[in-house]
Scaffold this active site. Sequence first.
Site, PDB file in Angstrom:
ATOM      1  N   TYR A  52       0.838  -1.309  -0.070  1.00  0.00           N
ATOM      2  CA  TYR A  52       0.078  -0.043  -0.013  1.00  0.00           C
ATOM      3  C   TYR A  52       1.060   1.325   0.026  1.00  0.00           C
ATOM      4  CZ  TYR A  52      -3.727  -3.348   1.322  1.00  0.00           C
ATOM      5  OH  TYR A  52      -4.486  -4.336   1.328  1.00  0.00           O
ATOM      6  N   LYS A  56       1.476   4.590  -2.618  1.00  0.00           N
ATOM      7  CA  LYS A  56       1.154   5.885  -2.322  1.00  0.00           C
ATOM      8  C   LYS A  56       2.067   6.608  -2.757  1.00  0.00           C
ATOM      9  CE  LYS A  56      -1.817   4.628   1.523  1.00  0.00           C
ATOM     10  NZ  LYS A  56      -1.686   4.199   3.005  1.00  0.00           N
ATOM     11  N   GLN A 100       0.468   4.574   8.947  1.00  0.00           N
ATOM     12  CA  GLN A 100       0.060   3.329   8.300  1.00  0.00           C
ATOM     13  C   GLN A 100      -0.279   2.234   9.182  1.00  0.00           C
ATOM     14  OE1 GLN A 100      -0.046   3.064   4.759  1.00  0.00           O
ATOM     15  NE2 GLN A 100      -1.267   1.126   5.184  1.00  0.00           N
ATOM     16  N   ASP A 125      -5.402  11.622   6.464  1.00  0.00           N
ATOM     17  CA  ASP A 125      -6.241  10.340   6.730  1.00  0.00           C
ATOM     18  C   ASP A 125      -7.514  10.581   7.511  1.00  0.00           C
ATOM     19  OD1 ASP A 125      -5.524   8.095   5.434  1.00  0.00           O
ATOM     20  OD2 ASP A 125      -4.301   7.405   6.906  1.00  0.00           O
ATOM     21  N   ARG A 173     -18.958  -0.256  10.503  1.00  0.00           N
ATOM     22  CA  ARG A 173     -19.243   0.895  11.473  1.00  0.00           C
ATOM     23  C   ARG A 173     -18.046   1.281  12.030  1.00  0.00           C
ATOM     24  NH1 ARG A 173     -22.610  -1.818  16.343  1.00  0.00           N
ATOM     25  NH2 ARG A 173     -21.521  -3.897  16.494  1.00  0.00           N
ATOM     26  N   SER A 174     -16.804   0.906  11.235  1.00  0.00           N
ATOM     27  CA  SER A 174     -15.549   1.139  11.747  1.00  0.00           C
ATOM     28  C   SER A 174     -15.284   2.918  11.482  1.00  0.00           C
ATOM     29  CB  SER A 174     -14.675   0.531  10.716  1.00  0.00           C
ATOM     30  OG  SER A 174     -14.549   0.941   9.177  1.00  0.00           O
ATOM     31  N   PRO A 272     -10.409  -6.271  -7.321  1.00  0.00           N
ATOM     32  CA  PRO A 272      -9.764  -4.771  -7.084  1.00  0.00           C
ATOM     33  C   PRO A 272     -10.152  -3.826  -8.353  1.00  0.00           C
ATOM     34  CG  PRO A 272      -8.347  -6.567  -7.817  1.00  0.00           C
ATOM     35  CD  PRO A 272      -9.416  -7.299  -8.021  1.00  0.00           C
ATOM     36  N   GLY A 273      -9.475  -2.678  -8.256  1.00  0.00           N
ATOM     37  CA  GLY A 273      -9.547  -1.742  -9.205  1.00  0.00           C
ATOM     38  C   GLY A 273     -10.621  -0.666  -9.142  1.00  0.00           C
ATOM     39  N   THR A 380      24.123  65.043  21.997  1.00  0.00           N
ATOM     40  CA  THR A 380      24.633  65.454  23.313  1.00  0.00           C
ATOM     41  C   THR A 380      25.046  64.339  24.268  1.00  0.00           C
ATOM     42  OG1 THR A 380      22.698  65.171  24.555  1.00  0.00           O
ATOM     43  CG2 THR A 380      22.979  67.310  23.487  1.00  0.00           C
ATOM     44  N   LEU A 382      23.780  63.145  26.302  1.00  0.00           N
ATOM     45  CA  LEU A 382      22.345  62.365  26.827  1.00  0.00           C
ATOM     46  C   LEU A 382      21.707  61.280  25.815  1.00  0.00           C
ATOM     47  CD1 LEU A 382      20.849  65.396  28.902  1.00  0.00           C
ATOM     48  CD2 LEU A 382      22.483  63.469  29.776  1.00  0.00           C
TER      49      LEU A 382
END
Length: 935
Positions: A52, A56, A100, A125, A173-174, A272-273, A380, A382
């Site tokens: 994977y 990427k 990852q 992510d 529900r992940s 896949p794909g 001066t 100062l």
Amino acid sequence: FLPCICFHFFPLFRQVRDRLKQQVVEMTEKFPGFRPGLAILQVGNRDDSNLYINMKLKAAAEIGISANHIKLPNTATEADVLKCIASLNADPAVHGFIVQLPLDSDKPINTEKITNAVAPEKDVDGLSSINAGKLSRGDLGDCFIPCTPKGCMELIRQTGVQVAGKRAVVIGRSKIVGAPMHDLLLWNNATVTTCHSKTSTLAEEVGKADILVVAAGRAEMVKGEWIKPGAIVIDCGINHVPDSTKASGKRVVGDVAYASAKEKASFITPVPGGVGPMTVAMLMQSTVESAQRFLEKFQPGKWTIQYNQLTLKMPVPSDIEISQACMPKPIDQVAKEVGLFPDEVELYGQTKAKVQLSVLNRLKNQPDGKYVVVTGITPTPLGEGKSTTTVGLVQALGAHLHQNVFACVRQPSQGPTFGIKGGAAGGGYCQVVPMEEFNLHLTGDIHAITAANNLVAAAIDARMFHELTQSDQALYNRLVPSVNGVRKFSDIQIRRLQKLGINKTDPMALTKEEVNAFVRLDIDPGTITWQRVLDTNDRFLRKITIGQSPTEKGFTRTAQFDITVSSEIMAVLALADGLDDMKKRFGRMVVASSKKGQPVTADDLGVTGALAVLMKDAVKPNLMQTLEGTPVFVHAGPFANIAHGNSSVLADKIALKLVGKDGFVVTEAGFGADIGMEKFFNIKCRYSGLRPHVVVLVATVRALKMHGGGPAVTAGVPLPKEYTEENLQLVAKGCSNLNKQIQNARLFGVPVVVAVNAFKTDTKAELALVVQHAKEAGAFDAVECTHWAEGGKGALALARAVQRASQAPSNFRFLYNVELPVVDKIRLIAQQVYGARDIELLPEAQEKVALYTKQGFGNLPICMAKTHLSLSHDPEQKGAPTGFVLPIRDIRASVGAGFLYPLVGTMSTMPGLPTRPCFYDIDLDPVSGGVNGLF
């Protein structure tokens, strides 16, 4: 319903890739040298994770994203991972950052703790609780969405079907897919049902779905006959099932029975794909989006700054009361406001910080802002308020006119702070704060210079002692010792050999004559120009005898202490343009001559590397702020009468990049224009390559009355009545000095704005007279300023005049060509800047001209060391004297800094304490523990 269309990733990904690639090109064209950055943190070495990650990395390379794969071993602990995450969070070159999953470690690691440690603004992510919370609230424009749900939504949009009003079912529900998919569909106005492994009526719920997203992780769990005719089906599953026809014995399938489902669905993603490649595409898109947000937030020259509101009091309280009543912003906030990155700032408490020089490289392609130098008429004892005017001007430009503006000022020496002058943080409502931090140790730069300078001094005397008491071979054995039977030259010793023309690297190959030349610097004690230093006014160290201990075997000599800020190391710090340049300048510093008349350098002493180590932090500018919250760089502090009197080149260069092309950098040159400004132009600008746009010349009625023939002005003594009562005749006569200093500024081709710093004893007629004379003398403009009592508001007229002057033509030029003979350069300064008829070189000065010309230093700029209290060498000559002959009693060389400095008159490089020093008024507050006193 329409026949099923099978999504294929590749055409769609190419569209996304090409769009992102074009966006990256546009970013790099607008911000040269910039590239979106993606970091992928992996723990362990799982094969699937490696696959994977490679996908990427390949996608990032195709788009133009700079991707960095950080791989920790499977022995990494949770602390190791968190430490790595903290580093990546702070790295401004990383805009997108993913961990990852799963984390393949032998040690227990809390995955949620890890994902929540990623900075939300880099969490491409979308797995942190903050991003998840924003998504659940519907803040879609202010969060990162997990890449798989984001890819699913992109695929749904590609169907052309409107999501709003449709019934959607999400199976799973992940936190990575199911839950965020539910929220994403919901906020796109679908009616959403989430199903999971415990849903008893799963087939029935699926049959109602117009849009079905499946992320259950169970092979072909959803059957084709469950699917509503014409539904859109997004299959996120990746499962392996046995298949004897495959070489691996298995094949990849999704969570949906594809063969039967495609007969019912109108659109379906293959496995896949399908979703997998779109997930990668969305990761790239989020990274580019993050980089765009970064550029919007940290666009060079685009400041969002919070200014402090002054509460003015009358009468104006003491400087330290005003400073301590101010609540400064945290210095990391100031750094962020001006576009500095967290890793470019080293905090020294809450109110001061050092800035890394790497910011110059990051901003190298950005245009500089407008460059303004503040100088003054002959003062001066100062002082006439140059520092106060510098701060007032930046407060006016920043807090009132909302211009990006930086002040760049010198760090004050503790000698004058505890001596006669007091602090140098400005005054009244125009100060650098906290003023006690500014005036005391700051970040320790001056102490580092003291240590470095005295290391050189110790090395000189130690080397002479050892050469006088040892044979050539004994010296050689100690300088190039045998370690485990092997001798080796250090790098600095190789440089000395090369200087001597000995091209050998084997210590055993030197002849006796070469050994003699190598080990003996043969310093002539009478030529030593390097003195020990101390950052305290101590007149009894002006001449001392060293070496009186019996251990020195009678090798005594007369020496002296100078004040630290007169050290050549301070001048090198102020003129260097980086750490490497500073080190090279250290190596070139000439400390004495050999008995054959050859220059002896710090490199010859072998001390260059040690000096660089001592000064490696001091080379970084110090960041502080004014009372009104505008940024200030405080860096370097060479005196202007016995050195070149300007803050560092590095601070100016960094500030000019940070303010942007429409911003302003205001720096201050010490004492009058004949000293600090002349050296600013002829030395500092020559080495920095920077070109000023405006000169601000500070004048006061008090100083002009003195130049007009008024009684002497003495620190600690009440002013005579001539200075507290209106006397236009004295002012008019004294304007001869103002006229001359305006002419001096115009010699260099830069517009001059005169700032008449008003005191409470000045009358309107006196102030108006000064303004009139200044304009008649050729000033671009002249304005009355009341910033001491009113802060930036009192310098608004000055700020507007500076803005106008910065748009006027500036034909900057140097006064002399460095190729001219030394005497001619000195004469040009004396005649054109001071008004002298000629110069007179005393015998010692004549000898030095011949020596330095012979040694190859004749082409260095000139840094005149003379009194600041007169245009001439005589502090009693006021106004604009002419026709005098300027006596040059000696000339010294600061070869590392890069100038020769003629000594005019009988100036001391170690000031003394007055009868009543300033420290009488300084103490700790018995209640708060803070500093009380006047400074």
